[in-house]
Design a protein around this motif. Structure first.
Motif, mmCIF file in Angstrom:
data_model
loop_
_atom_site.group_PDB
_atom_site.id
_atom_site.type_symbol
_atom_site.label_atom_id
_atom_site.label_comp_id
_atom_site.label_asym_id
_atom_site.label_seq_id
_atom_site.Cartn_x
_atom_site.Cartn_y
_atom_site.Cartn_z
ATOM 1 N N GLY A 1 -13.601 -3.570 14.474
ATOM 2 C CA GLY A 1 -12.556 -3.545 13.569
ATOM 3 C C GLY A 1 -12.808 -3.596 12.102
ATOM 4 N N LEU A 2 -13.606 -2.694 11.547
ATOM 5 C CA LEU A 2 -13.771 -2.607 10.098
ATOM 6 C C LEU A 2 -13.567 -1.167 9.657
ATOM 7 N N LEU A 3 -12.705 -0.994 8.668
ATOM 8 C CA LEU A 3 -12.483 0.311 8.060
ATOM 9 C C LEU A 3 -12.772 0.172 6.577
ATOM 10 N N VAL A 4 -13.700 0.973 6.064
ATOM 11 C CA VAL A 4 -14.029 0.959 4.644
ATOM 12 C C VAL A 4 -13.598 2.295 4.058
ATOM 13 N N ILE A 5 -12.740 2.236 3.060
ATOM 14 C CA ILE A 5 -12.291 3.430 2.346
ATOM 15 C C ILE A 5 -13.002 3.417 0.992
ATOM 16 N N GLU A 6 -13.963 4.273 0.830
ATOM 17 C CA GLU A 6 -14.716 4.367 -0.420
ATOM 18 C C GLU A 6 -13.970 5.275 -1.385
ATOM 19 N N GLU A 7 -13.979 4.914 -2.675
ATOM 20 C CA GLU A 7 -13.342 5.707 -3.731
ATOM 21 C C GLU A 7 -11.837 5.886 -3.478
ATOM 22 N N ALA A 8 -11.172 4.831 -3.063
ATOM 23 C CA ALA A 8 -9.742 4.919 -2.747
ATOM 24 C C ALA A 8 -8.919 5.391 -3.940
ATOM 25 N N ALA A 15 -2.897 10.383 1.502
ATOM 26 C CA ALA A 15 -3.845 9.694 2.373
ATOM 27 C C ALA A 15 -3.605 8.192 2.348
ATOM 28 N N MET A 16 -3.279 7.672 1.190
ATOM 29 C CA MET A 16 -3.027 6.237 1.090
ATOM 30 C C MET A 16 -1.724 5.855 1.784
ATOM 31 N N LEU A 17 -0.728 6.758 1.815
ATOM 32 C CA LEU A 17 0.510 6.497 2.558
ATOM 33 C C LEU A 17 0.231 6.380 4.052
ATOM 34 N N GLY A 40 -9.128 -8.888 14.844
ATOM 35 C CA GLY A 40 -9.938 -9.219 13.678
ATOM 36 C C GLY A 40 -10.123 -8.060 12.712
ATOM 37 N N PHE A 41 -9.276 -7.042 12.841
ATOM 38 C CA PHE A 41 -9.408 -5.837 12.013
ATOM 39 C C PHE A 41 -9.404 -6.179 10.527
ATOM 40 N N LEU A 42 -10.272 -5.494 9.790
ATOM 41 C CA LEU A 42 -10.356 -5.679 8.347
ATOM 42 C C LEU A 42 -10.460 -4.307 7.691
ATOM 43 N N CYS A 43 -9.653 -4.080 6.674
ATOM 44 C CA CYS A 43 -9.700 -2.834 5.907
ATOM 45 C C CYS A 43 -10.144 -3.177 4.488
ATOM 46 N N VAL A 44 -11.196 -2.519 4.035
ATOM 47 C CA VAL A 44 -11.728 -2.719 2.690
ATOM 48 C C VAL A 44 -11.599 -1.403 1.941
ATOM 49 N N CYS A 45 -10.939 -1.440 0.800
ATOM 50 C CA CYS A 45 -10.827 -0.255 -0.055
ATOM 51 C C CYS A 45 -11.637 -0.494 -1.318
ATOM 52 N N LEU A 64 -2.692 4.075 -8.010
ATOM 53 C CA LEU A 64 -2.374 3.707 -6.628
ATOM 54 C C LEU A 64 -0.980 3.087 -6.575
ATOM 55 N N ASP A 65 -0.254 3.435 -5.551
ATOM 56 C CA ASP A 65 1.107 2.965 -5.342
ATOM 57 C C ASP A 65 1.125 1.442 -5.202
ATOM 58 N N GLY A 66 2.165 0.824 -5.750
ATOM 59 C CA GLY A 66 2.300 -0.628 -5.676
ATOM 60 C C GLY A 66 2.346 -1.151 -4.255
ATOM 61 N N ALA A 67 2.990 -0.409 -3.354
ATOM 62 C CA ALA A 67 3.047 -0.835 -1.950
ATOM 63 C C ALA A 67 1.657 -0.828 -1.327
ATOM 64 N N PHE A 68 0.837 0.103 -1.734
ATOM 65 C CA PHE A 68 -0.543 0.152 -1.254
ATOM 66 C C PHE A 68 -1.327 -1.033 -1.809
ATOM 67 N N LEU A 69 -1.253 -1.249 -3.118
ATOM 68 C CA LEU A 69 -2.001 -2.334 -3.747
ATOM 69 C C LEU A 69 -1.590 -3.693 -3.195
ATOM 70 N N ASP A 70 -0.328 -3.830 -2.819
ATOM 71 C CA ASP A 70 0.181 -5.098 -2.321
ATOM 72 C C ASP A 70 -0.409 -5.484 -0.967
ATOM 73 N N ARG A 71 -1.049 -4.563 -0.292
ATOM 74 C CA ARG A 71 -1.632 -4.834 1.022
ATOM 75 C C ARG A 71 -3.049 -5.396 0.932
ATOM 76 N N PHE A 72 -3.556 -5.563 -0.291
ATOM 77 C CA PHE A 72 -4.938 -5.979 -0.475
ATOM 78 C C PHE A 72 -5.049 -7.096 -1.503
ATOM 79 N N VAL A 73 -6.128 -7.831 -1.421
ATOM 80 C CA VAL A 73 -6.494 -8.746 -2.495
ATOM 81 C C VAL A 73 -7.525 -8.023 -3.349
ATOM 82 N N ASN A 74 -7.576 -8.362 -4.621
ATOM 83 C CA ASN A 74 -8.484 -7.702 -5.539
ATOM 84 C C ASN A 74 -9.709 -8.583 -5.744
#
Length: 166
Positions: A1-8, A15-17, A40-45, A64-74
């Motif tokens: 369960g790891l997804l890494v999105i490089e250069e998001a 694609a981000m939607l 235990g899935f983790l998505c890293v952008c 990046l859309d606010g709804a997208f940014l809201d799904r992550f910690v910086n």
């Protein structure tokens, strides 16, 4: 369960939607079917910006859309000096020169992308390939605003030491 999105921040908004939907619904839709995320899935952008769009350093970035940014910690990551030292491959005078140029850029408010760990790595390889030191310096560091600043760069003590072969 790891997804890494490089250069998001360089990705298409559509694609981000799709990623938004996956994170909200708990599964990813792929051409060969749906895949449920593990507990235990983790998505890293990874991005070069804070998500607010193009900067002087990264002009090809998308907002990046606010709804997208809201799904992550910086989490900001500084350059790791230990890794950078490894990338220098024993060429400590080159590493010191790159760090001096980086410090000069920071103190002078120069925003161009320069004196990065990639410059350390590429320069070390050029040195090992037998490239002349002045050409290593020019090839890895002279671009953008540095054309006007180049005499100041050459005057930095660590750069002068590198060019002299110390």
């Amino acid at each position: 369960g790891l997804l890494v999105i490089e250069e998001a921040d360089a990705s298409a908004a559509d694609a981000m939607l799709v990623l938004n939907n996956m994170l909200a619904n708990g599964y990813g839709a792929f051409p060969d079917g749906h895949v449920k995320m593990s507990p235990g899935f983790l998505c890293v952008c990874c991005t070069n910006t804070d998500g607010s769009g193009a900067t002087m350093q990264y002009s090809g970035r998308q907002r990046l859309d606010g709804a997208f940014l809201d799904r992550f910690v910086n989490q900001e990551w500084a350059i790791d000096p230990a890794i950078e030292k490894i990338d220098a491959r024993g060429h400590s005078e080159w590493l010191l020169a790159v760090r001096a140029v980086r410090a000069y850029a920071t103190s002078s408010g120069i925003l161009d992308v320069v004196a990065t760990p990639r410059a350390v790595k590429f320069g070390a390889k050029l040195i090992e390939a037998g490239e002349e030191r002045d050409e290593v310096l020019r090839s890895c560091l002279k671009r953008g605003a540095w054309n006007d600043q180049w005499p100041n760069v050459l005057a930095l003590p660590a750069v002068a030491d590198f060019l002299a072969g110390f």
